[in-house]
Design an enzyme around this catalytic site. Structure first.
Site, PDB file in Angstrom:
ATOM      1  N   TYR A  35      -7.350 115.548  90.517  1.00  0.00           N
ATOM      2  CA  TYR A  35      -6.944 116.694  89.689  1.00  0.00           C
ATOM      3  C   TYR A  35      -7.772 117.931  90.024  1.00  0.00           C
ATOM      4  CZ  TYR A  35      -4.093 113.596  86.822  1.00  0.00           C
ATOM      5  OH  TYR A  35      -3.135 112.722  86.392  1.00  0.00           O
TER       6      TYR A  35
ATOM      7  N   ASP B 157     -10.249 113.559  76.935  1.00  0.00           N
ATOM      8  CA  ASP B 157      -9.474 113.540  78.177  1.00  0.00           C
ATOM      9  C   ASP B 157     -10.421 113.332  79.351  1.00  0.00           C
ATOM     10  OD1 ASP B 157      -6.554 114.063  79.105  1.00  0.00           O
ATOM     11  OD2 ASP B 157      -7.820 115.044  80.581  1.00  0.00           O
TER      12      ASP B 157
ATOM     13  N   ARG C 221       0.998 111.721  71.432  1.00  0.00           N
ATOM     14  CA  ARG C 221       2.178 112.575  71.378  1.00  0.00           C
ATOM     15  C   ARG C 221       3.397 111.946  70.725  1.00  0.00           C
ATOM     16  NH1 ARG C 221       2.231 114.635  77.392  1.00  0.00           N
ATOM     17  NH2 ARG C 221       1.388 112.554  77.677  1.00  0.00           N
TER      18      ARG C 221
ATOM     19  N   ARG D 279      -3.946 106.453  76.163  1.00  0.00           N
ATOM     20  CA  ARG D 279      -3.646 107.361  77.266  1.00  0.00           C
ATOM     21  C   ARG D 279      -2.613 108.428  76.913  1.00  0.00           C
ATOM     22  NH1 ARG D 279      -2.764 102.004  80.374  1.00  0.00           N
ATOM     23  NH2 ARG D 279      -4.264 101.046  79.034  1.00  0.00           N
TER      24      ARG D 279
ATOM     25  N   ARG E 243      -2.269 118.558  66.474  1.00  0.00           N
ATOM     26  CA  ARG E 243      -2.294 119.301  67.740  1.00  0.00           C
ATOM     27  C   ARG E 243      -1.871 120.744  67.505  1.00  0.00           C
ATOM     28  NH1 ARG E 243      -2.177 121.866  71.724  1.00  0.00           N
ATOM     29  NH2 ARG E 243      -1.572 121.292  73.836  1.00  0.00           N
TER      30      ARG E 243
HETATM   31  O1  1CP Z   1      -2.969 108.009  81.399  1.00  0.00           O
HETATM   32  C1  1CP Z   1      -3.840 107.617  82.178  1.00  0.00           C
HETATM   33  O2  1CP Z   1      -3.571 107.188  83.294  1.00  0.00           O
HETATM   34  C2  1CP Z   1      -5.248 107.607  81.759  1.00  0.00           C
HETATM   35  C3  1CP Z   1      -6.125 108.570  82.457  1.00  0.00           C
HETATM   36  C4  1CP Z   1      -5.853 110.004  82.081  1.00  0.00           C
HETATM   37  C5  1CP Z   1      -5.269 111.018  82.895  1.00  0.00           C
HETATM   38  C6  1CP Z   1      -4.720 110.817  84.291  1.00  0.00           C
HETATM   39  C7  1CP Z   1      -6.195 110.611  80.834  1.00  0.00           C
HETATM   40  C8  1CP Z   1      -6.839 109.892  79.734  1.00  0.00           C
HETATM   41  N1  1CP Z   1      -5.905 111.937  80.938  1.00  0.00           N
HETATM   42  C9  1CP Z   1      -5.317 112.232  82.177  1.00  0.00           C
HETATM   43  C10 1CP Z   1      -4.895 113.574  82.654  1.00  0.00           C
HETATM   44  C11 1CP Z   1      -3.976 114.241  81.697  1.00  0.00           C
HETATM   45  N2  1CP Z   1      -4.354 114.806  80.511  1.00  0.00           N
HETATM   46  C12 1CP Z   1      -2.556 114.318  81.777  1.00  0.00           C
HETATM   47  C13 1CP Z   1      -1.713 113.826  82.929  1.00  0.00           C
HETATM   48  C14 1CP Z   1      -1.363 114.958  83.817  1.00  0.00           C
HETATM   49  C15 1CP Z   1      -0.534 114.611  85.024  1.00  0.00           C
HETATM   50  O3  1CP Z   1      -0.904 113.759  85.855  1.00  0.00           O
HETATM   51  O4  1CP Z   1       0.520 115.243  85.178  1.00  0.00           O
HETATM   52  C16 1CP Z   1      -2.102 114.947  80.595  1.00  0.00           C
HETATM   53  C17 1CP Z   1      -0.700 115.278  80.187  1.00  0.00           C
HETATM   54  C18 1CP Z   1      -3.252 115.237  79.801  1.00  0.00           C
HETATM   55  C19 1CP Z   1      -3.286 115.859  78.468  1.00  0.00           C
HETATM   56  C20 1CP Z   1      -3.531 114.942  77.326  1.00  0.00           C
HETATM   57  N3  1CP Z   1      -4.609 114.104  77.209  1.00  0.00           N
HETATM   58  C21 1CP Z   1      -2.731 114.812  76.158  1.00  0.00           C
HETATM   59  C22 1CP Z   1      -1.443 115.550  75.869  1.00  0.00           C
HETATM   60  C23 1CP Z   1      -1.716 116.979  75.672  1.00  0.00           C
HETATM   61  C24 1CP Z   1      -1.297 117.513  74.344  1.00  0.00           C
HETATM   62  O5  1CP Z   1      -0.943 118.679  74.405  1.00  0.00           O
HETATM   63  O6  1CP Z   1      -1.337 116.897  73.289  1.00  0.00           O
HETATM   64  C25 1CP Z   1      -3.378 113.887  75.317  1.00  0.00           C
HETATM   65  C26 1CP Z   1      -2.957 113.471  73.944  1.00  0.00           C
HETATM   66  C27 1CP Z   1      -4.564 113.433  76.020  1.00  0.00           C
HETATM   67  C28 1CP Z   1      -5.554 112.449  75.515  1.00  0.00           C
HETATM   68  C29 1CP Z   1      -6.062 111.406  76.435  1.00  0.00           C
HETATM   69  N4  1CP Z   1      -6.047 111.438  77.815  1.00  0.00           N
HETATM   70  C30 1CP Z   1      -6.600 110.275  78.314  1.00  0.00           C
HETATM   71  C31 1CP Z   1      -7.009 109.478  77.199  1.00  0.00           C
HETATM   72  C32 1CP Z   1      -7.641 108.099  77.302  1.00  0.00           C
HETATM   73  C33 1CP Z   1      -6.706 110.211  76.036  1.00  0.00           C
HETATM   74  C34 1CP Z   1      -7.121 109.898  74.603  1.00  0.00           C
HETATM   75  C35 1CP Z   1      -6.514 108.800  73.929  1.00  0.00           C
HETATM   76  C36 1CP Z   1      -5.045 108.864  73.803  1.00  0.00           C
HETATM   77  O7  1CP Z   1      -4.495 109.773  73.157  1.00  0.00           O
HETATM   78  O8  1CP Z   1      -4.440 107.975  74.364  1.00  0.00           O
END
Ligand code: 1CP
Length: 319
Positions: free
Chosen positions: A128, A52, A6, A2, A15
């Site tokens: 979202y 994502d 980072r 999740r 990234r």
């Molecule tokens: O964390 C959870 O509850 C899982 C469900 C979920 C949600 C709510 C994922 C799965 N993505 C999101 C939305 C999301 N995407 C957010 C939260 C926003 C908020 O509520 O304020 C964010 C910050 C992102 C962006 C994101 N997704 C990043 C960081 C961005 C960056 O610039 O690097 C990353 C690395 C992801 C990858 C991701 N999102 C979700 C999964 C299962 C994964 C892939 C596996 C992993 O890296 O864990």
């Protein structure tokens, strides 16, 4: 898991190289590389696809951006009129690079290491789509659902279909199991939770299993609390992810029915030291006698020191 990458320097480098987050998700070689990084470093038993939950709104034609390395920005759906701008069906051509990333990841993973696919549950994804960004308690979506339940149901219907067909394609491409993230289940009262979280997720699971009997599905309704019992019964998942607020005394009852996953507090992993050791020991003592996947109770916090992850793993593996 999740948004996990980072905390890893190798992820931050990748990234930066990709520049744009969606470009990272939609370039198969880069997404596969991000998928494999944690397995290479730590030798985990499973990898989760790097992607994502918001690729679904994107493939439905909504504008989705990740600017400044922070949270997502979507063109908010303010009312029923906003729904009309979405495509009727999920565009699998848009998602094709994700299926390619699955194939590449699978080919590169060591034998016996499982690959997990995933999607967001309709309620969480809808929240979202409606707010246009992350919010503290998903109030825009809750307001929409209260004020226009029929319009909201229409959006949920679209997301049920889209999610089921998306998960089926992930299985076709080679994932071993999928996880359905309902990150915002916990903000809803019981009746709304049944209507917007449990029932839609049950239908996704049924739709997937109709095409693919025996498809392995993990549910994660964060914050569902005592409603976990109904969730497990009705959705019929193969395993249940527990957030860190779930009391193991309560969860052991669930564990007599199905494997559980969780539920170390991500914050204690960030803090480290004796508190971390104690939390790891408590988690193992609570769950390790029955089918159990050791995991965090939610995503790892970006500021978590890698050394704390190493310390946690050494302790788990010493058992
Ligand atoms: O964390 C959870 O509850 C899982 C469900 C979920 C949600 C709510 C994922 C799965 N993505 C999101 C939305 C999301 N995407 C957010 C939260 C926003 C908020 O509520 O304020 C964010 C910050 C992102 C962006 C994101 N997704 C990043 C960081 C961005 C960056 O610039 O690097 C990353 C690395 C992801 C990858 C991701 N999102 C979700 C999964 C299962 C994964 C892939 C596996 C992993 O890296 O864990």
């Amino acid at each position: 898991m999740r948004q996990a990458g980072r905390y890893l320097p190798e992820y931050r480098r990748l990234r930066e190289k990709a520049g744009d987050f969606l470009k990272l998700c939609f370039t198969p070689e880069l997404a596969a590389e991000a998928t494999l990084q944690p397995v290479r470093r730590f030798g985990f038993d499973a990898a989760i696809l790097f992607s994502d939950i918001l690729v679904i709104p994107y493939a439905l034609g909504q504008s989705v951006q990740f600017t400044g390395g922070e949270g997502p920005q979507l063109e908010a759906i303010a009312d029923r009129g906003g729904l009309a701008r979405l495509k009727a069906k999920l565009d699998h051509r848009v998602l094709a690079p994700i299926y390619d990333a699955i194939k590449l990841s699978k080919a590169d993973l060591p034998q016996g290491v499982a690959l997990l696919g995933f999607c967001g549950a309709p309620w969480t994804v809808a929240s979202y789509m409606i707010a246009g960004s992350g919010t503290a308690a998903q109030e825009p979506a809750r307001r929409f659902a209260y004020e226009d339940p029929d319009g909201f149901a229409e959006l949920i219907e679209r997301l049920i279909d889209a999610s089921a067909s998306y998960l089926l394609r992930q299985f076709e491409a080679g994932v071993d199991a999928v996880q359905i993230f309902d990150t915002w289940a916990g903000v809803l009262p019981a009746e709304q939770l049944r209507r917007w979280c449990i029932d839609p997720t049950r239908r996704i699971v049924a739709q997937v299993r109709r095409e693919l009997p025996g498809a392995k599905i993990i549910g994660f309704p964060r914050g569902a609390g005592t409603a976990l019992v109904t969730y497990v019964q009705d959705v019929a998942v193969d395993a249940i992810g527990l957030d860190w607020t779930v009391d193991p005394i309560f969860a052991r009852e669930l564990q007599s029915r199905l494997p559980v996953q969780g539920n170390l507090d991500p914050f204690v992993l960030l803090v480290g030291g004796a508190a971390l050791d104690r939390a790891v020991d408590l988690t193992l003592a609570a769950f390790s006698e029955r089918p159990f996947i050791f995991n965090l109770g939610h995503g790892i916090l970006p500021q978590t020191p890698v050394a704390h992850v190493e310390r946690m793993l050494a302790r788990v593996r010493a058992r």
